[in-house]
Design an enzyme around this catalytic site. Structure first.
Site, mmCIF file in Angstrom:
data_model
loop_
_atom_site.group_PDB
_atom_site.id
_atom_site.type_symbol
_atom_site.label_atom_id
_atom_site.label_comp_id
_atom_site.label_asym_id
_atom_site.label_seq_id
_atom_site.Cartn_x
_atom_site.Cartn_y
_atom_site.Cartn_z
ATOM 1 N N ASP A 1 0.849 -1.186 0.000
ATOM 2 C CA ASP A 1 0.000 0.000 0.000
ATOM 3 C C ASP A 1 0.891 1.244 0.000
ATOM 4 O OD1 ASP A 1 -2.325 1.484 0.073
ATOM 5 O OD2 ASP A 1 -2.704 1.171 2.204
ATOM 6 N N ASP B 1 -9.213 3.477 -2.121
ATOM 7 C CA ASP B 1 -10.091 3.972 -1.058
ATOM 8 C C ASP B 1 -11.414 4.479 -1.614
ATOM 9 O OD1 ASP B 1 -8.032 3.338 0.629
ATOM 10 O OD2 ASP B 1 -7.276 5.386 0.776
ATOM 11 N N GLU C 1 2.563 4.716 -4.316
ATOM 12 C CA GLU C 1 2.540 5.553 -5.533
ATOM 13 C C GLU C 1 3.877 6.250 -5.833
ATOM 14 O OE1 GLU C 1 -1.141 4.353 -4.234
ATOM 15 O OE2 GLU C 1 0.147 5.703 -3.098
#
Length: 527
Positions: free
Chosen positions: A308, A389, A311
């Site tokens: 997670d 999300d 990015e």
């Protein structure tokens, strides 16, 4: 500029002749300095549609909007937000019942303007100094995907348990909470394949650790779940706490593993751990080092890893709060000889590669399982993908269908959305209907935030529990079929979830339908 796409064929010489010999391709002055970026303009036709580009908001057909390829931490995503967590500079152009693919093989920030600014022209632009474009012939959509995934890679055949039902929350904060959830599945006669641990299992957000107070005996806990047929998956973020004596930081510092600033010093910022540094996954030795850091998790019995915040997300860098698209590292951060501007879109893919290869080495003879939030074209070689999300809204449930279909049309066969919604409060009907829809996702996981109402299958009582139980049990009836589709994906790159036009390209209405889909060639889902 390209006047018109040629009739596409597997004969490369014929394509080159159609483009160059026919005079369809020509240079035009765009006002930018040499090597300051390139753009390709395509003449449009009314009936053409575009699909792919990875996970995107909006309808199935991506024509009529501008799409940015720049991986971003898109918290609280809204129906028109762009970009999101993944960057896939690949589209399938579809018209007249024929499909052809266009892949921009560039990691720099890029833009696909699909007849948005000008209805008669599309534009593909990149900020970097090169412009490598692949033309992928069809004419069937399946042929495009088979050829495209032969280029960028195909997924591994997954472990069988990965196709079952997964339960997660941010967070199950201690061993007692985990045992309570497991007891709930037993009490309510619900099948469960995996239980996931979010960031609060760690010791002060130090990756590759368990809290000694809240998780005093991880191997014992994992064995308890394994005896019930339940695997454990733990989250691992890229941000490493910069702390003297912390073994992960110290071992990484010894090999100079972390991203640098413009002064060639460790780039220090904040994410969940404060202060934090970020590994430079562009270097093979750093990927090997990162893979080895999973050893304590593997030795505790953890079956899969969840990547997670890759990015990569950053809350602050060098003392300043981060602004701009996605809150990430500065574009002039250093990855060896490369700038972050070039590596950014690849960061999630390279982290997933390091994780995947580490699990292959540490769990020899067992198939790896990795889930990632961020990625680039080819991410399916190393990880499954979820859409990040989302919220507990009917609109987000509906939007998950075209998002997952376009991920599949971008080569990502194994993907899913958080069932029930991650943010906000679900209710019984939303959870029941979303669980039934999720029974047809390639990846079926219920996940919610700590600020949200609890949404385990029994959270809203009857009659909703009965509906949710029926959906989960139906999922397990589908597993033999899903496993056959998984084998096909590993062999040919075909998606599990498919839009109707995939098998019915001659139907002029099928390409506009994004609230129905096929699971493989034989099962129609019309939620």
């Amino acid at each position: 500029q390209v006047g018109e796409l040629p009739t596409w064929t597997t004969d490369a010489a014929a394509v080159a002749e159609a483009l160059l010999g026919g005079g369809a391709l020509r240079e035009v002055e765009d006002g930018y300095p040499l090597a300051g970026g390139y753009a390709l303009h395509l003449q449009e036709r009314d009936g053409r549609r575009y699909f792919g580009l990875g996970e995107r908001t909006g309808f199935l057909d991506k024509k009529g909007r501008r799409w940015l390829n720049w991986t971003a931490d898109a918290f609280e995503q809204q129906p028109k937000d762009d970009p999101l967590y993944q960057a896939h500079p690949f589209v399938i152009a579809f018209d007249g019942g024929r499909a052809r693919g266009v892949y921009l093989d560039e990691s720099w920030k890029s833009l696909f303007d699909l007849a948005a600014r000008e209805s008669g022209r599309s534009r593909i632009a990149v900020e970097g100094p090169t412009f490598d474009l692949w033309l992928v012939p069809g004419p069937e959509p399946a042929a495009v995907l088979e050829r495209f995934t032969a280029l960028v890679g195909r997924p591994w055949l997954p472990p069988l348990w990965a196709l079952g039902y997964h339960q997660c929350r941010w967070s199950y904060p201690d061993e007692a909470a985990v045992r309570e959830v497991l007891a709930g599945f037993r009490e309510h006669d619900l099948p469960l394949s995996a239980l996931w641990l979010d960031i609060d299992y760690m010791d002060g957000y130090r990756v590759f650790t368990f809290s000694p107070h809240r998780f005093p005996d991880p191997p014992r806990l994992v064995r308890e779940l394994a005896e019930a047929g339940v695997r454990v998956v733990t989250i691992v973020d890229p941000g490493v706490k910069k702390e003297a004596g912390y073994s992960v930081y110290e071992s990484g510092r010894k090999i100079d593993a972390f991203v640098k600033n413009r002064r060639e010093e460790e780039l220090v910022g904040e994410v969940w751990p404060k202060p934090a540094v970020w590994p430079d996954f562009s270097r093979p030795e750093v990927r090997r080092w990162w893979g080895e850091q999973h050893r304590p998790l593997v030795e505790a019995g953890v079956a899969g890893i969840w990547n997670d915040m890759n990015e990569p997300a950053a809350f602050a860098v060098e003392g300043d709060e981060v602004f701009g698209i996605g809150k990430t590292l500065p574009s002039d951060a250093r990855h060896g000889e490369r700038l972050h501007a070039e590596v950014h879109n690849l960061y999630g893919l390279l982290m997933s590669r390091a994780t995947h290869e580490g699990l292959v080495h540490l769990r020899e003879g067992r198939r790896p399982f990795v889930l990632t939030r961020s990625g680039f074209s080819g991410i399916q070689r190393y990880a499954w993908v979820w859409t990040g999300d989302n919220g507990s809204y009917w609109e987000h449930m509906a939007m998950s269908v075209p998002m997952l279909l376009n991920l599949g049309l971008s080569g990502v066969a194994f993907c899913g959305a958080d069932i029930g919604g991650f943010r906000g409060d679900a209710d019984g009907e939303l959870l029941a209907r979303w669980t039934w829809l999720g029974a047809f996702y390639p990846f079926m996981r219920n996940h919610s935030a700590k600020t949200s109402r609890r949404q385990e299958p029994w959270a809203f009582g009857e009659p909703w529990l009965g509906h949710v139980r029926a959906a989960i049990r139906f999922r397990y009836q589908l597993i033999p079929y899903l496993y056959s589709l998984a084998e096909e994906a590993a062999r040919t790159g075909q998606p599990l979830m498919r839009p109707l036009f995939y098998h019915f390209p001659g139907d002029p209405e099928a390409a506009a339908i994004d609230d129905q889909f096929l699971l493989g060639p034989d099962l129609l889902a019309a939620p």
